[in-house]
Design a protein around this motif. Structure first.
Motif, PDB file in Angstrom:
ATOM      1  N   THR A 123       0.834  -1.198   0.000  1.00 10.20           N
ATOM      2  CA  THR A 123       0.000   0.000   0.000  1.00 10.20           C
ATOM      3  C   THR A 123       0.871   1.252   0.000  1.00 10.20           C
ATOM      4  O   THR A 123       0.643   2.193  -0.734  1.00 10.20           O
ATOM      5  N   ARG A 124       1.873   1.220   0.875  1.00 11.35           N
ATOM      6  CA  ARG A 124       2.726   2.382   1.077  1.00 11.35           C
ATOM      7  C   ARG A 124       3.895   2.025   1.972  1.00 11.35           C
ATOM      8  O   ARG A 124       3.894   0.969   2.616  1.00 11.35           O
ATOM      9  N   ALA A 125       4.885   2.889   2.010  1.00 13.71           N
ATOM     10  CA  ALA A 125       5.952   2.775   3.012  1.00 13.71           C
ATOM     11  C   ALA A 125       6.313   4.197   3.407  1.00 13.71           C
ATOM     12  O   ALA A 125       6.416   5.068   2.541  1.00 13.71           O
ATOM     13  N   HIS A 126       6.405   4.430   4.691  1.00 14.70           N
ATOM     14  CA  HIS A 126       6.718   5.785   5.121  1.00 14.70           C
ATOM     15  C   HIS A 126       7.827   5.834   6.157  1.00 14.70           C
ATOM     16  O   HIS A 126       8.073   4.875   6.874  1.00 14.70           O
ATOM     17  N   LEU A 127       8.499   6.982   6.188  1.00 18.70           N
ATOM     18  CA  LEU A 127       9.593   7.194   7.134  1.00 18.70           C
ATOM     19  C   LEU A 127       9.028   7.681   8.457  1.00 18.70           C
ATOM     20  O   LEU A 127       8.084   8.480   8.481  1.00 18.70           O
ATOM     21  N   GLU A 128       9.590   7.220   9.541  1.00 19.39           N
ATOM     22  CA  GLU A 128       9.203   7.730  10.856  1.00 19.39           C
ATOM     23  C   GLU A 128      10.312   7.447  11.855  1.00 19.39           C
ATOM     24  O   GLU A 128      11.304   6.805  11.533  1.00 19.39           O
ATOM     25  N   GLU A 129      10.136   7.964  13.064  1.00 18.02           N
ATOM     26  CA  GLU A 129      11.157   7.758  14.087  1.00 18.02           C
ATOM     27  C   GLU A 129      10.693   6.684  15.066  1.00 18.02           C
ATOM     28  O   GLU A 129       9.509   6.572  15.359  1.00 18.02           O
ATOM     29  N   ASP A 130      11.655   5.909  15.576  1.00 17.05           N
ATOM     30  CA  ASP A 130      11.340   4.912  16.598  1.00 17.05           C
ATOM     31  C   ASP A 130      11.205   5.628  17.947  1.00 17.05           C
ATOM     32  O   ASP A 130      11.689   6.753  18.116  1.00 17.05           O
TER      33      ASP A 130
END
Lengths: 480, 95
Positions: A123-130
């Motif tokens: 569907t999608r892939a997104h950047l984020e912080e742990d």
């Protein structure tokens, strides 16, 4: 009623960068608590996030690997919630405009005759912080917070609800696990939490096109647990519905000891993350040029390599598949074949003896005591008729045990195959003379007697005669 | 869209802000005013206009992936209310 399970996955992959996604603090695993928690990780007032170029590159690599749209412009958003391991009170993530859009991956499910291929849509892939980590029980009534992990870059990869069994979900997860390591964006270490899967499971009557209510199994960090958790959860949902109950949307945890899934105490307020664009971060622009630069750094992808192995080396689909199951295996095979040894023999050795030995010793292929060039030199001795297949197995064992290279082992163990026609003829003559009864049987039409004579000749040569030549000479002498 | 005082309490709770009933009433009036303004803006035809996610028409500058931060745990923890073995201590949280 017959039921169908519907599964979708969300996978958090920690990206292999040296520093955090929004600050220059190290991401190294296993350091002393909070020694890698800088002002940004701690969310001290007034600090600002600055995006890590390498994290963006990792996202582009993944997008290219799954044939996805890579957004020319994507936006970071704040996902608001309160938890002590998230000192800002929000996680910086992406919501409406993720960096990677729709893509797809082909998976192989099952083995042997029942194996099949299936396309799983991303569907999608997104950047984020742990987030950081909470340590419970450090002190009575208190929780300890370690913010070393806070700000580690993650790529969250979301699939469509395309999987229809635990086996398909596990096959997808394994394939994704291989792929992110293949393209070098994640170390894949599940024990250290570098690759964590959330699995959405729902059931519906077979044939229905309406999705059932899903429950999300959180934080599965082994493929075995994933399989068990999905199987248990599916059964539980079916039984609940068959008993006239309904499924409530919930987050559940899997208990490996009991093999059961259990709903977490629902947060007193339902999830309301109140996403909004993060005013601290400008939109992320990715140009065609950026994408092309990353393209030149991409390794050959498993699907392309598989097709090449089939076309260039004439390998069977199954073999090509097995050899491209991991980058390390593929690299090993390529390095072996690069020395001009026979590719089909090389494929058989890598998938056969090498892989069996690695399994038995619980080793990775990169730790193989036999290097690709050493294996190639053994294969070449089979190709040029110096040793028989049986002798090659002995040489392989000795090489594995570190007794030297192929040629010196062949020499010291006296395994050289006799290919001298005169010598083999002499042996065959002896065998024919000593086994007159068998010769008669053969002449009387008993085919089996021929094989027995070959066996006798091989035995007389102590296994060193070239079997093909023995066959040929024996046939000639018997006038067969 | 209209709000009631229960919505206000819920929003305040999500943001971990304590509001008294009087404050909630005042906030309700203010927020309703803001929502009215938004409604007015939503009447504008925005077909074909890309939503603005930042007030400046520039894009994100990127940082090289190089460690620039050093360990300053001692300094940072000197102002923390409670620490132990390098961990920041907070009231117990169990999910």
């Amino acid at each position: 009623m017959e039921w169908e399970v519907v599964i979708g996955l969300e996978t958090h992959t920690q990206l292999q960068t040296k520093t955090k996604i929004f600050s220059g603090a190290s991401t190294e695993f296993g350091s002393e608590p909070n020694t890698q928690a800088c002002v940004v990780s701690l969310a001290l007032p007034g600090v600002l996030p600055v995006l890590n170029r390498e994290a963006v590159k990792c996202a582009i690599k993944f997008g290219l690997a799954v044939n996805a749209e890579i957004a020319a412009r994507s936006v970071f958003a704040r996902k608001n919630y309160f938890y002590p391991d998230l000192p800002k009170g929000y996680q910086i993530s992406q919501y409406e405009l993720p960096v990677v859009g729709k893509g797809s991956m082909k998976i192989q499910v099952g083995t042997g005759d029942k194996a099949y291929e299936k396309v799983i849509n991303i569907t999608r892939a997104h950047l984020e912080e742990d987030a950081g980590k909470s340590v419970h029980g450090a002190q009575e009534g208190m929780s300890g917070i370690d913010l070393n992990r806070a700000g580690t870059p993650l790529l969250e990869i979301v699939t469509e609800p395309d999987m229809r069994s635990a086996a398909e979900a596990v096959a997808y997860a394994k394939k994704l696990h291989d792929l992110v390591q293949w393209i070098g964006i994640c170390d894949g270490n599940m024990q250290e939490g570098s690759f964590r899967c959330d699995v959405n499971v729902s059931v519906r009557p077979k044939g229905s096109d309406k999705l059932g209510t899903r429950r999300e199994i959180k934080n599965l960090n082994s493929f075995k647990f994933m399989q068990q958790a999905i199987e248990y959860e599916t059964q539980w949902q079916i039984e609940t519905l068959e008993d006239g109950g309904t499924i409530q949307q919930a987050t559940v945890l899997f208990n490996p000891d009991s093999g059961e899934t259990r709903a977490m105490r629902s947060k007193e307020e339902a999830n309301d993350y109140r996403y909004f664009p993060d005013p601290d971060l400008l939109p992320l622009a990715i140009s065609e040029n950026d994408i092309n630069t990353v393209k030149t750094e991409m390794p050959e992808l498993p699907e392309a390599m598989k097709a090449r192995f089939e076309a260039q080396y004439g390998l069977a689909h199954y073999d090509a598949n097995a050899l491209t199951s991991s980058r390390a295996t593929a690299d090993y095979f390529v390095a072996t074949v690069d020395t001009d040894c026979d590719a089909k023999l090389a494929a058989n050795w890598v998938m056969g003896s090498v892989s069996a030995k690695l399994n038995a010793d619980d080793k990775e292929i990169s730790e193989s005591p036999i290097s690709p060039s050493a294996l190639a030199s053994l294969i070449k001795r089979i190709q040029d008729g110096t040793i028989s297949n049986n002798a090659a197995k002995q040489v392989f064992e000795a090489m594995w045990a570190g007794e030297g290279d192929a040629d010196s082992i062949i020499e010291s163990k006296g395994l050289k195959q006799v290919s001298d026609t005169g010598a083999i003829e002499a042996i065959v003559d002896e065998v024919l003379a000593a086994n007159a009864a068998m010769v008669e049987e053969f002449k009387a039409g008993k085919e089996k007697a021929f094989n027995a004579l070959v066996g006798q000749a091989m035995k007389a040569s102590k296994g060193k005669a070239n079997p093909a030549q023995v066959n040929e000479i024996l046939k000639k002498k018997l006038g067969a | 869209m209209s709000l009631n005082s229960a919505d206000i309490k819920r929003i305040a709770h999500l943001a971990r802000i304590e509001v008294s009933d009087a404050e909630a009433d005042a906030t309700l009036t203010k927020l309703t005013g803001i929502l009215g303004l938004i409604e007015q803006m939503q009447a504008v035809d925005t077909t074909g206009i890309v939503p603005m996610s930042h007030s400046q028409d520039v894009t994100q500058r990127l940082r090289d992936d190089v460690v620039t931060e050093t360990n300053q745990r001692e300094l940072f923890q000197s102002i923390a209310p409670a620490v132990e073995d390098g961990l920041y201590l907070v009231p117990k949280v169990i999910e």
